[in-house]
Design a protein around this motif. Structure first.
Motif, mmCIF file in Angstrom:
data_model
loop_
_atom_site.group_PDB
_atom_site.id
_atom_site.type_symbol
_atom_site.label_atom_id
_atom_site.label_comp_id
_atom_site.label_asym_id
_atom_site.label_seq_id
_atom_site.Cartn_x
_atom_site.Cartn_y
_atom_site.Cartn_z
ATOM 1 N N THR A 111 36.971 54.492 26.565
ATOM 2 C CA THR A 111 35.937 55.394 27.061
ATOM 3 C C THR A 111 34.943 54.662 27.946
ATOM 4 O OG1 THR A 111 36.141 56.821 25.103
ATOM 5 C CG2 THR A 111 34.091 56.979 26.357
ATOM 6 N N LEU A 112 34.598 53.437 27.585
ATOM 7 C CA LEU A 112 33.655 52.669 28.398
ATOM 8 C C LEU A 112 34.167 52.474 29.814
ATOM 9 C CD1 LEU A 112 32.510 49.898 25.882
ATOM 10 C CD2 LEU A 112 31.324 52.008 26.498
ATOM 11 N N PHE A 113 35.487 52.396 29.967
ATOM 12 C CA PHE A 113 36.055 52.209 31.303
ATOM 13 C C PHE A 113 36.468 53.534 31.944
ATOM 14 C CE2 PHE A 113 39.111 50.513 34.458
ATOM 15 C CZ PHE A 113 38.267 49.596 35.070
ATOM 16 N N GLY A 114 36.252 54.643 31.259
ATOM 17 C CA GLY A 114 36.539 55.942 31.852
ATOM 18 C C GLY A 114 37.959 56.425 31.688
ATOM 19 N N ALA A 141 20.863 54.361 35.744
ATOM 20 C CA ALA A 141 20.829 55.631 35.026
ATOM 21 C C ALA A 141 22.062 55.771 34.137
ATOM 22 C CB ALA A 141 20.769 56.788 36.029
ATOM 23 N N PRO A 142 21.919 56.419 32.964
ATOM 24 C CA PRO A 142 23.086 56.659 32.107
ATOM 25 C C PRO A 142 24.167 57.413 32.867
ATOM 26 C CG PRO A 142 21.057 57.177 30.943
ATOM 27 C CD PRO A 142 20.686 56.955 32.381
ATOM 28 N N TRP A 143 25.421 57.279 32.449
ATOM 29 C CA TRP A 143 26.531 57.846 33.199
ATOM 30 C C TRP A 143 27.709 58.131 32.292
ATOM 31 C CZ3 TRP A 143 30.870 54.402 34.615
ATOM 32 C CH2 TRP A 143 30.788 53.166 33.961
ATOM 33 N N ARG A 144 28.565 59.003 32.752
ATOM 34 C CA ARG A 144 29.863 59.239 32.133
ATOM 35 C C ARG A 144 30.913 58.572 33.010
ATOM 36 N NH1 ARG A 144 29.909 63.730 28.631
ATOM 37 N NH2 ARG A 144 28.025 63.560 27.356
ATOM 38 N N ALA A 145 31.641 57.638 32.438
ATOM 39 C CA ALA A 145 32.475 56.756 33.254
ATOM 40 C C ALA A 145 33.738 57.421 33.753
ATOM 41 C CB ALA A 145 32.851 55.520 32.448
ATOM 42 N N SER A 146 34.158 57.011 34.931
ATOM 43 C CA SER A 146 35.532 57.124 35.400
ATOM 44 C C SER A 146 35.917 55.691 35.757
ATOM 45 C CB SER A 146 35.630 58.025 36.628
ATOM 46 O OG SER A 146 35.031 57.388 37.746
ATOM 47 N N PRO A 147 37.200 55.365 35.836
ATOM 48 C CA PRO A 147 37.554 53.984 36.186
ATOM 49 C C PRO A 147 36.931 53.511 37.497
ATOM 50 C CG PRO A 147 39.461 55.098 35.269
ATOM 51 C CD PRO A 147 38.392 56.146 35.419
ATOM 52 N N VAL A 148 36.855 54.400 38.485
ATOM 53 C CA VAL A 148 36.258 54.010 39.774
ATOM 54 C C VAL A 148 34.778 53.699 39.590
ATOM 55 C CG1 VAL A 148 35.659 54.822 42.080
ATOM 56 C CG2 VAL A 148 37.939 55.283 41.157
ATOM 57 N N GLN A 149 34.053 54.595 38.854
ATOM 58 C CA GLN A 149 32.627 54.349 38.618
ATOM 59 C C GLN A 149 32.420 53.085 37.788
ATOM 60 O OE1 GLN A 149 31.896 58.187 36.795
ATOM 61 N NE2 GLN A 149 30.597 58.824 38.508
ATOM 62 N N ALA A 203 34.300 50.392 37.640
ATOM 63 C CA ALA A 203 34.501 49.210 38.481
ATOM 64 C C ALA A 203 33.307 49.005 39.411
ATOM 65 C CB ALA A 203 35.792 49.355 39.276
ATOM 66 N N ARG A 204 32.755 50.098 39.943
ATOM 67 C CA ARG A 204 31.588 49.981 40.836
ATOM 68 C C ARG A 204 30.385 49.414 40.094
ATOM 69 N NH1 ARG A 204 32.310 55.814 43.923
ATOM 70 N NH2 ARG A 204 33.850 55.091 45.469
ATOM 71 N N ARG A 205 30.293 49.684 38.804
ATOM 72 C CA ARG A 205 29.191 49.143 38.003
ATOM 73 C C ARG A 205 29.546 47.796 37.381
ATOM 74 N NH1 ARG A 205 25.173 53.765 35.893
ATOM 75 N NH2 ARG A 205 25.541 55.253 37.554
ATOM 76 N N LYS A 206 30.586 47.191 37.926
ATOM 77 C CA LYS A 206 30.989 45.837 37.582
ATOM 78 C C LYS A 206 31.540 45.709 36.164
ATOM 79 C CE LYS A 206 28.298 43.376 41.048
ATOM 80 N NZ LYS A 206 27.457 42.200 41.336
ATOM 81 N N LEU A 207 32.203 46.766 35.687
ATOM 82 C CA LEU A 207 32.975 46.669 34.466
ATOM 83 C C LEU A 207 34.415 46.325 34.814
ATOM 84 C CD1 LEU A 207 30.521 48.566 33.463
ATOM 85 C CD2 LEU A 207 32.114 49.233 31.658
ATOM 86 N N ALA A 208 35.059 45.564 33.945
ATOM 87 C CA ALA A 208 36.460 45.189 34.128
ATOM 88 C C ALA A 208 37.197 45.427 32.820
ATOM 89 C CB ALA A 208 36.563 43.716 34.509
ATOM 90 N N LEU A 209 38.404 45.953 32.906
ATOM 91 C CA LEU A 209 39.230 46.172 31.721
ATOM 92 C C LEU A 209 40.531 45.384 31.846
ATOM 93 C CD1 LEU A 209 39.942 47.672 29.063
ATOM 94 C CD2 LEU A 209 41.000 49.438 30.496
ATOM 95 N N VAL A 210 40.791 44.528 30.862
ATOM 96 C CA VAL A 210 42.080 43.860 30.750
ATOM 97 C C VAL A 210 42.795 44.504 29.573
ATOM 98 C CG1 VAL A 210 43.282 41.671 30.409
ATOM 99 C CG2 VAL A 210 41.137 41.732 31.711
ATOM 100 N N LEU A 255 43.904 42.788 43.905
ATOM 101 C CA LEU A 255 44.193 44.222 43.823
ATOM 102 C C LEU A 255 42.943 45.057 43.569
ATOM 103 C CD1 LEU A 255 46.780 45.887 44.079
ATOM 104 C CD2 LEU A 255 47.031 45.772 41.602
ATOM 105 N N ALA A 256 42.003 44.547 42.760
ATOM 106 C CA ALA A 256 40.802 45.319 42.425
ATOM 107 C C ALA A 256 39.681 45.120 43.431
ATOM 108 C CB ALA A 256 40.317 44.932 41.025
ATOM 109 N N SER A 257 39.893 44.249 44.417
ATOM 110 C CA SER A 257 38.823 43.952 45.371
ATOM 111 C C SER A 257 39.321 43.978 46.809
ATOM 112 C CB SER A 257 38.208 42.578 45.050
ATOM 113 O OG SER A 257 39.219 41.592 44.944
#
Length: 509
Positions: free
Chosen positions: A305-308, A323-331, A333-340, A361-363
């Protein structure tokens, strides 16, 4: 543990095997005795897979021979191997997804309705129920397709299929890589039972605790050579690890300054019906935060869920002071989250792309000019990260599928390092990798934390959690049941907490 038989059932003598100019096995000789559980360990690339493929008849040795039950063979074939009573339980579940359980079990030996060419499906299902109940105490719906089964259930079907042929030898290749502890314990009970019935088990695993608890004897390969075979009673996991890497591995986990900084990620009141409820915690800069829990506890769902990748019905996620947000993977990544992710081969990397292409690939926008990739800049970035993470590869243009599991995992992390991520969500980061690669991944995690990143590690490896993290959040039935400081809890106490035991009271200090 039973008394080891003095009668060999498998004997490798002077095995040599090369691929191109690379030596995979060099003068390997070892003996597996009848009715034992014989462990086979080594780093990725040590020669384990090549040796097993020779035994399976998939490769032919350049020199040497294999003896089975006292008879020598200079070349085995898959058909001959099966006729000799040798069966393989692979890490990848080699079953037809669209088959029912009965069809999968009896593929190639289907019972027929007497006097007709038609399959007796009713008999298949009845016999499937009988054999699953006898060996595992398990009942599966008659109409269940292989694709609908859990990972553990698929593995049970694969093992049962082998047992129908009354094998002499079973080879298990990383059988617990995708199993939770309860399922792994069930498998261990079965393996001990099969050994007591006289079946010889060759057991390959990266998990040295399993080798120590399950095996009678262990063989260590290193760089294609046989370096030791020892009775388990006369060795330890630490000694085995030292033989694998040819050095004293010392502390697995790096010592680092634990001085968390400002809040980096804040989760409040996160809830999703049937998965988790009222989850809240804060991740700080420079902190390694552990998550753990049984399968279905909600820990993995929260990470996704944290990564959307999943959606919460209630609650907020805040990164730094945004501001608080509901994540999508694109959002995310834009907020500098990474999922392995846990399954790196399916979800973390692209096996048919090069190391260089995976790394960026992610950049890609950083390396793109007018819609074209700047190959020189991409190559420079790939080379930098290959060096930094000590990725073992033939070169940046090597296809990712040619790398070992541990090096694939490093590339999955490199992809997000290239994007300059601040928050790393690591789902079972060392599953299926050898001890040396684990040490390197642990060192990388410590380095990221010391440079101010926040890291969340979801792991079912309890010693890993205790040694690697600062705090651990224990999930139980969808909620955070407890938060503990990592160096104040023992492995036994943590296991008791994870399983919901009220006797979890054995703390350190």
């Amino acid at each position: 543990m039973i008394q080891q038989s003095t009668q060999p059932i498998i004997h490798f003598q002077g095995i040599e095997k090369s691929f191109g100019g690379a030596k995979a096995l060099s003068d390997v000789s070892l003996t597996v005795h009848r009715g034992t559980v014989h462990g086979l360990v080594g780093q990725n690339g040590a020669g384990k897979s090549t040796l097993i493929k020779l035994l399976a008849g998939l490769h032919r040795p350049d020199a040497g021979q294999v003896e089975i039950d006292g008879e020598a063979y200079d070349h085995l074939t898959p058909h001959l191997v099966e006729s000799l009573g040798i069966h393989f339980i692979h890490q990848d579940r080699l079953l037809v997804p669209s088959f029912t359980v009965g069809e999968a079990l009896f593929l190639g030996r289907e019972p027929r309705i007497p006097g007709t060419p038609f399959l007796d499906r009713r008999q298949m299902q009845r016999r499937a129920q009988e054999v699953l109940q006898r060996y595992f105490g398990l009942s599966l719906p008659n109409s269940a397709l292989i694709s609908q089964l859990s990972t553990a259930e698929k593995q049970i079907v694969q093992i049962t299929r082998a047992l129908l042929d009354r094998p002499k030898i079973l080879v298990f290749d990383e059988p617990t890589a995708a199993l939770v502890k309860r399922e792994a314990d069930l498998l261990f009970t079965l393996i001990r039972r099969l050994r007591d019935e006289g079946i010889t088990i060759l057991y390959i695993s990266h998990y040295l605790q399993e080798i120590e608890a399950l095996c009678d004897v262990v063989t260590v390969l290193r760089n294609g050579r046989h370096v030791a075979t020892k009775p388990i009673a006369e060795t330890s996991a630490a000694e085995i690890a030292g033989l694998m890497v040819n050095r004293d591995i010392g502390d697995l986990f790096p010592i680092r300054e634990k001085s968390p900084g400002a809040a980096l990620l804040t989760v409040e009141g996160l809830s999703a019906t049937g998965r988790y409820r009222n989850v809240g915690f804060t991740l700080y800069r420079g902190e390694v935060l552990g998550l753990t829990g049984l399968l279905g506890s909600g820990a993995k769902d929260v990470l996704r869920t944290l990564f959307g990748l999943e959606t919460a019905e209630e609650g907020t996620v805040t990164v730094a002071e945004q501001a608080p947000w509901r994540a999508s993977p694109v959002q995310a990544a834009r907020r500098k989250l990474a999922l392995v992710p846990e399954d790196r081969r399916r979800h973390g990397v692209a096996l048919d792309l090069s190391v260089s292409e995976n790394t960026t690939l992610a950049s890609l926008p950083r390396f793109t000019r007018l819609g074209l990739v700047d190959r020189a800049s991409e190559a420079a970035e790939a080379d930098r990260l290959i060096t930094r993470l000590q990725i073992k590869t033939a070169g940046r243009e090597a296809l990712l599928r040619t790398l070992s599991g541990g090096n694939q995992q490093k590339v999955a992390i490199a992809k997000w390092l290239s994007r300059h991520s601040d928050i790393y969500l690591l789902d079972e980061p060392t599953v299926g990798v050898d001890i040396a690669a684990k040490v390197e991944i642990y060192a990388l995690i410590a380095e990221l934390a010391e440079k101010g990143a926040g890291i969340i590690v979801l792991s079912s490896d309890l010693p890993e959690l205790i040694g690697l993290t600062d705090r651990i959040l224990i999930f139980f039935r969808g909620e955070i049941a407890r938060e503990v400081v990592s160096d104040t809890i023992t492995e036994d106490a943590l296991l008791a907490e994870v399983t919901g035991s009220s006797e979890a009271t054995r703390y350190v200090g």
